[in-house]
Design a protein around this motif. Structure first.
Motif, PDB file in Angstrom:
ATOM      1  N   MET A   1      15.465 -18.811  24.516  1.00 51.15           N
ATOM      2  CA  MET A   1      15.596 -17.769  25.525  1.00 51.15           C
ATOM      3  C   MET A   1      16.648 -16.733  25.137  1.00 51.15           C
ATOM      4  SD  MET A   1      13.382 -18.226  27.910  1.00 51.15           S
ATOM      5  CE  MET A   1      14.075 -17.210  29.185  1.00 51.15           C
ATOM      6  N   LYS A   2      17.733 -17.230  24.501  1.00 48.46           N
ATOM      7  CA  LYS A   2      18.780 -16.301  24.099  1.00 48.46           C
ATOM      8  C   LYS A   2      18.262 -15.331  23.058  1.00 48.46           C
ATOM      9  CE  LYS A   2      22.721 -19.277  25.153  1.00 48.46           C
ATOM     10  NZ  LYS A   2      23.920 -19.955  24.595  1.00 48.46           N
ATOM     11  N   ASN A   3      17.420 -15.818  22.097  1.00 48.65           N
ATOM     12  CA  ASN A   3      16.873 -14.932  21.070  1.00 48.65           C
ATOM     13  C   ASN A   3      15.971 -13.881  21.697  1.00 48.65           C
ATOM     14  OD1 ASN A   3      18.195 -16.288  19.014  1.00 48.65           O
ATOM     15  ND2 ASN A   3      16.494 -17.709  18.656  1.00 48.65           N
ATOM     16  N   HIS A   4      15.121 -14.325  22.632  1.00 48.06           N
ATOM     17  CA  HIS A   4      14.248 -13.363  23.306  1.00 48.06           C
ATOM     18  C   HIS A   4      15.070 -12.351  24.085  1.00 48.06           C
ATOM     19  CE1 HIS A   4      10.425 -15.171  22.275  1.00 48.06           C
ATOM     20  NE2 HIS A   4      10.878 -16.375  22.622  1.00 48.06           N
ATOM     21  N   SER A   5      16.117 -12.793  24.724  1.00 45.66           N
ATOM     22  CA  SER A   5      16.961 -11.883  25.481  1.00 45.66           C
ATOM     23  C   SER A   5      17.630 -10.863  24.577  1.00 45.66           C
ATOM     24  CB  SER A   5      18.016 -12.685  26.243  1.00 45.66           C
ATOM     25  OG  SER A   5      18.880 -11.822  26.939  1.00 45.66           O
ATOM     26  N   ALA A   6      18.101 -11.307  23.416  1.00 45.08           N
ATOM     27  CA  ALA A   6      18.726 -10.383  22.463  1.00 45.08           C
ATOM     28  C   ALA A   6      17.716  -9.374  21.935  1.00 45.08           C
ATOM     29  CB  ALA A   6      19.340 -11.171  21.309  1.00 45.08           C
ATOM     30  N   VAL A   7      16.490  -9.831  21.668  1.00 48.58           N
ATOM     31  CA  VAL A   7      15.448  -8.915  21.193  1.00 48.58           C
ATOM     32  C   VAL A   7      15.119  -7.874  22.256  1.00 48.58           C
ATOM     33  CG1 VAL A   7      13.020  -8.757  20.513  1.00 48.58           C
ATOM     34  CG2 VAL A   7      14.462 -10.550  19.555  1.00 48.58           C
ATOM     35  N   ASP A   8      15.008  -8.332  23.507  1.00 48.05           N
ATOM     36  CA  ASP A   8      14.721  -7.394  24.593  1.00 48.05           C
ATOM     37  C   ASP A   8      15.821  -6.350  24.729  1.00 48.05           C
ATOM     38  OD1 ASP A   8      12.409  -8.725  25.113  1.00 48.05           O
ATOM     39  OD2 ASP A   8      13.229  -9.942  26.739  1.00 48.05           O
TER      40      ASP A   8
ATOM     41  N   PHE B   1      17.879  -5.359  22.374  1.00 50.87           N
ATOM     42  CA  PHE B   1      17.833  -4.472  21.218  1.00 50.87           C
ATOM     43  C   PHE B   1      16.720  -3.438  21.365  1.00 50.87           C
ATOM     44  CE2 PHE B   1      15.851  -3.508  17.106  1.00 50.87           C
ATOM     45  CZ  PHE B   1      16.898  -2.846  16.495  1.00 50.87           C
ATOM     46  N   LEU B   2      15.516  -3.879  21.771  1.00 49.86           N
ATOM     47  CA  LEU B   2      14.392  -2.955  21.922  1.00 49.86           C
ATOM     48  C   LEU B   2      14.673  -1.929  23.014  1.00 49.86           C
ATOM     49  CD1 LEU B   2      11.313  -5.338  21.557  1.00 49.86           C
ATOM     50  CD2 LEU B   2      12.194  -3.697  19.892  1.00 49.86           C
ATOM     51  N   SER B   3      15.288  -2.385  24.103  1.00 54.65           N
ATOM     52  CA  SER B   3      15.636  -1.456  25.167  1.00 54.65           C
ATOM     53  C   SER B   3      16.662  -0.429  24.697  1.00 54.65           C
ATOM     54  CB  SER B   3      16.178  -2.232  26.367  1.00 54.65           C
ATOM     55  OG  SER B   3      16.569  -1.350  27.395  1.00 54.65           O
ATOM     56  N   PHE B   4      17.668  -0.891  23.960  1.00 57.50           N
ATOM     57  CA  PHE B   4      18.687   0.017  23.428  1.00 57.50           C
ATOM     58  C   PHE B   4      18.071   1.000  22.431  1.00 57.50           C
ATOM     59  CE2 PHE B   4      21.815   0.950  20.063  1.00 57.50           C
ATOM     60  CZ  PHE B   4      22.765   1.623  20.824  1.00 57.50           C
ATOM     61  N   TYR B   5      17.185   0.507  21.577  1.00 59.72           N
ATOM     62  CA  TYR B   5      16.525   1.362  20.581  1.00 59.72           C
ATOM     63  C   TYR B   5      15.670   2.428  21.268  1.00 59.72           C
ATOM     64  CZ  TYR B   5      13.436   2.741  16.768  1.00 59.72           C
ATOM     65  OH  TYR B   5      12.715   3.460  15.843  1.00 59.72           O
ATOM     66  N   ALA B   6      14.931   2.028  22.326  1.00 59.73           N
ATOM     67  CA  ALA B   6      14.086   2.985  23.042  1.00 59.73           C
ATOM     68  C   ALA B   6      14.940   4.062  23.704  1.00 59.73           C
ATOM     69  CB  ALA B   6      13.244   2.249  24.090  1.00 59.73           C
ATOM     70  N   TRP B   7      16.060   3.668  24.311  1.00 59.88           N
ATOM     71  CA  TRP B   7      16.951   4.642  24.935  1.00 59.88           C
ATOM     72  C   TRP B   7      17.547   5.591  23.904  1.00 59.88           C
ATOM     73  CZ3 TRP B   7      17.652   6.250  29.689  1.00 59.88           C
ATOM     74  CH2 TRP B   7      17.254   5.442  30.749  1.00 59.88           C
ATOM     75  N   CYS B   8      17.895   5.064  22.743  1.00 65.10           N
ATOM     76  CA  CYS B   8      18.451   5.918  21.680  1.00 65.10           C
ATOM     77  C   CYS B   8      17.421   6.936  21.205  1.00 65.10           C
ATOM     78  CB  CYS B   8      18.922   5.062  20.512  1.00 65.10           C
ATOM     79  SG  CYS B   8      20.434   4.136  20.832  1.00 65.10           S
TER      80      CYS B   8
END
Length: 288
Positions: free
Chosen positions: A1-8, A10-17
């Motif tokens: 769950m922690k890995n999935h949370s980190a991926v989410d 990261f993807l959210s941060f990347y999309a905002w950037c």
């Protein structure tokens, strides 16, 4: 769950950037144009030394102002959409509702190839066809407003076709069954149910096509746009257009004042496109 949370995260941060970078780039370009071109926006830029009413009622020709280029741009957009919309929408309806699977795949591939054609290739093709027709059939035919509009229509038709096709194919099955369940024929169901339900997405494709036809330079510089022509008096005459004026002036300006006119023309072109987008958006809201 922690890995999935980190991926989410990261993807959210990347999309905002990515969204921030894109928005910043657009705002930077707009700010640059406003900073350089806003001071040059005045009546002299549009009408030069010609009285405004005489220019608007075509009593006197405007030389040195942008009125002929504005008129040519609007005429170009209107004519290209006049040619492209009926063909594009009808073809999109055919692919979605009437074409067989094999035909749909073949035509879809052809239209995708059309959409990927560089505009300079379309302009060169239009110029070659004009020369051929001039030499063998119509001696009075030269590169003109009509040829440019036809080439631009050819350029934007794939966008209209695909947007219409996808809009109709994306409708849920229960919507498609509404008309037949009430006794409507296939044509009645298409006209009264499917097209109105998909109209918002179809208009979205039309908005993209309008923007493409308003800003393209490569096509018109080969098929009829000239530096000085005045307000076009027919579809078979040469014309001025804002994209060509901006390109020509920015490439060969002799002093700072001429470059400022190019910035002003760029702002006017943006205002025209923005006005057309807002008009299309208003129609889209009304349809919805």
């Amino acid at each position: 769950m922690k890995n999935h949370s980190a991926v989410d995260i990261f993807l959210s941060f990347y999309a905002w950037c990515c969204a921030f970078i894109l928005t910043s780039a657009v705002l930077t370009i707009l700010g640059y144009l406003l900073f350089h071109g806003l001071s040059s926006l005045n009546l002299d830029l549009i009408f030069a030394h010609t009285p405004v009413m005489d220019a608007l009622f075509l009593k006197k020709q405007v030389f040195g102002g942008l009125l002929p280029a504005i008129t040519g741009t609007l005429a170009l957009i209107f004519l290209s959409m006049l040619f492209a919309l009926p063909v594009g929408i009808a073809t999109g309806i055919f692919l979605s509702e009437f074409a067989r699977s094999g035909t749909r795949k073949i035509l879809g591939l052809m239209f995708d190839i059309m959409a990927s054609l560089p505009s300079i290739v379309v302009g060169l093709f239009g110029f070659a066809v004009t020369i051929f027709l001039h030499q063998h059939f119509f001696k009075q035919l030269y590169p003109c407003l009509l040829i440019s509009a036809l080439c631009l229509a050819f350029l934007v038709i794939p966008y209209i076709i695909r947007s219409t096709q996808i809009a109709l194919e994306s409708l849920p099955p229960q919507v498609r069954l509404t008309g037949p369940a009430l006794g409507a024929t296939r044509t009645q169901n298409l006209w009264y149910v499917l097209i109105p339900m998909a109209a918002k997405e179809i208009i979205g494709g039309i908005i993209l096509a309008i923007g493409r036809s308003a800003e393209d330079t490569a096509v018109i510089m080969l098929t009829g746009a000239v530096a000085t022509a005045g307000v076009p008096n027919s579809i078979f005459s040469g014309y001025e257009a804002l994209p060509f004026f901006i390109y020509y002036t920015a490439a060969e300006y002799a002093n700072t004042s001429e470059l400022m006119k190019a910035y002003g023309a760029a702002l006017i072109l943006l205002f025209i496109c923005g006005g057309l987008y807002l008009f299309a958006y208003w129609i889209k809201r009304k349809v919805r």
